[in-house]
Design an enzyme around this catalytic site. Structure first.
Site, short mmCIF file in Angstrom:
data_model
loop_
_atom_site.label_atom_id
_atom_site.label_comp_id
_atom_site.label_asym_id
_atom_site.label_seq_id
_atom_site.Cartn_x
_atom_site.Cartn_y
_atom_site.Cartn_z
N ASP A 1 0.83 -1.20 0.00
CA ASP A 1 0.00 0.00 0.00
C ASP A 1 0.87 1.25 0.00
O ASP A 1 2.03 1.23 -0.40
CB ASP A 1 -0.93 -0.03 1.23
N HIS B 1 -3.86 5.94 3.64
CA HIS B 1 -4.58 4.82 3.02
C HIS B 1 -4.13 3.49 3.58
O HIS B 1 -4.95 2.65 4.01
CB HIS B 1 -4.37 4.87 1.50
N SER C 1 -11.12 -0.50 -1.50
CA SER C 1 -9.88 -0.55 -0.73
C SER C 1 -10.12 -0.97 0.70
O SER C 1 -9.23 -1.49 1.36
CB SER C 1 -9.19 0.82 -0.73
#
Length: 513
Positions: free
Chosen positions: A68, A283, A452
């Protein structure tokens, strides 16, 4: 500005407010781990599984690769579950474990070098246009050779997509800038940095735009304060379009020099740096918490899996990831013991599909399960491709791979998240990916939406199964997850299984293998 433009701006403002005004906001923060029958939300029954199936049972630790943007590994809810390379001595400048990566104690970044890290990046489409523009600079429909015609026509199609995307980004930036300026102007006229809903109600708006934004603010401030609304709804939207115009679609922008690799050599393995957190780990930190945030510390949230180590491997910038970085991230995680990989990223184009395919094949040969987010464009993946994909160049499929769509808490026609990609033959399962509350950098927590978020729900479930049933192969874990879904009419024609993953069902089924 005409009425249609004003309506567009109002719609944009409401879009900025987005999930604030849905009933998902009233759901419990842990809804994705709850049970449909007991809790009236379409979660995956994780808590039910722990309470009824796993009490007193032994488990083994499973390493999950978080491929990621980076992970804030000192977060209060993650620090106890972060993977550490015990074969490496921190800071001695030596490759103690002889894996080619010096001082990789806390994972690795393929997006950095000795002088810093890549944050913003271009889209893969931009990189392909930049490459082919030089090749076809003097080529026309009339003079293109028969040998080059397929590549030339592909270039023209990509150029069309590029021009359209850039134009839309510029329009979005202009509109969002107008909304942002109007919101800021109202606060400035009120004379407060953080005006209340009563302040906004008492404000005398001038003109249609200001009046529309005023009404949007009144609705928003019923749920949160002005500063939170601005920071989570307005600023990110503006930044998104700003980044698209100035970085993602910018043909002259190339930050890769900072890495120090040969960007055209996709077989290069040894490059990067030790900064697995990176400049923007928001994220990746959110994803990591969903998989395995500490379930026993009475803080924040509870991850899906209770006995995992989360390996931070940085390969996703603010833009499209490069295929060589994806391939190397997969190989790094596998070589360091990961048995489940979460891949919450994707793109519409691929520079070198083969290098990724080879890495996927390598992972599967080592009994690793790969879990991939389907993407957030509301597209049919049976028709359009979201890379990386489980279909190799020769048309065969990767067997230990799951593609995951995003679902909501609602057991009705709203079950599929409106943004989620889908596909009767390409999206294997759905999992909660709407209003997901998880870890965020700097000891914070935040709601996010996206496939996600759905992908790490499934990666966490896969790790949970592998933890309590360690003899199962990756392909068996995939089979169990797919066979044990909770079926739903809304998903029947848009996914392989037609259902949402379910931990309780999966663990009961795993016990029979």
């Amino acid at each position: 500005m005409n009425k249609n433009q004003i309506r567009s701006l109002v719609a944009l403002a409401l879009l900025a407010a987005g999930p604030l005004f849905t009933s998902a906001q009233s759901q419990k923060k842990n809804w994705y781990n709850l049970d449909l029958k007991a809790d009236s939300v379409f979660g995956i029954s994780t808590e039910k599984a722990y309470n009824e199936l796993l009490k007193g049972k032994k488990s083994t630790t499973v390493i999950v690769g978080i491929l990621d943007s980076g992970v804030d590994g000192v977060h209060e809810d993650l620090k106890s579950v972060m993977w550490v390379n015990k074969k490496e001595k921190a800071g001695n400048g030596k490759d103690d474990d002889k894996n080619g990566y010096i001082d990789d104690v806390n994972g690795w970044s393929f997006l950095g070098g000795k002088d810093g890290n890549v944050n913003q990046e271009t889209l893969e489409l931009t990189r392909l246009i930049r490459r082919d523009a030089a090749r076809f600079a003097n080529t026309t429909e009339e003079n293109v050779s028969a040998k080059d015609r397929p590549a030339f026509e592909a270039y023209l199609a990509m150029k069309k997509d590029f021009d359209k995307g850039l134009a839309e980004a510029k329009t979005g930036l202009q509109r969002f800038e107008t909304v942002k300026n109007a919101v800021e102007s109202i606060a400035k006229k009120i004379g407060k940095e953080n005006p209340t809903v009563e302040d906004v109600k008492n404000f005398e708006a001038e003109g249609q735009i200001e009046n529309s934004i005023k009404n949007t603010l009144i609705r928003a401030l019923a749920n949160m304060d002005y500063k939170t609304f601005y920071d989570t709804q307005i600023k990110p939207g503006y930044n998104h379009f700003y980044d698209q115009v100035n970085y993602n679609y910018n043909l002259t922008f190339n930050p890769r020099n900072i890495v120090g690799d040969n960007e055209n050599n996709d077989n290069e393995r040894i490059y990067g740096n030790v900064d697995s957190k990176g400049p923007d780990p928001s994220h990746g930190t959110h994803v990591a918490g969903i998989v395995g945030a500490d379930r026993n510390n009475d803080l924040g949230i509870k991850g899906v899996a209770d006995n995992v180590l989360l390996m931070a491997v940085r390969n996703v910038p603010n833009g499209d990831e490069r295929d060589k970085d994806v391939a190397n991230a997969i190989r790094y995680a596998v070589d360091n013991g990961a048995k489940v990989l979460n891949m919450s990223f994707g793109k519409a184009y691929s520079w070198d599909k083969k290098v990724v395919d080879d890495a996927v094949k390598y992972a599967i040969s080592k009994d690793v399960l790969l879990v991939h987010a389907a993407g957030n464009d509301n597209k049919n993946l049976d028709v359009e491709t979201n890379f990386p994909t489980n279909k190799y160049e020769d048309g065969t499929l990767a067997d230990a791979w799951l593609t995951v769509g995003a679902s909501t808490p609602f057991n009705d026609k709203r079950l599929k998240a409106s943004f989620s990609n889908y596909g009767k033959t390409t999206v294997d399962v759905f999992a909660p990916g709407f209003g997901i509350y998880s870890t965020y950098p700097d000891q914070k927590y935040q709601d996010n939406n996206g496939t996600s978020m759905a992908s790490p729900v499934v990666a966490g479930l896969a790790a949970l199964i592998r933890s309590y049933y360690p003899k199962l192969k990756a392909t068996q874990v995939k089979e169990i997850i797919m066979k044990s879904v909770e079926k739903a009419d809304a998903l029947t024609d848009i996914s392989v299984t037609g259902g949402v993953v379910n931990a309780y069902n999966a663990l009961k089924l795993a016990a029979t293998y």
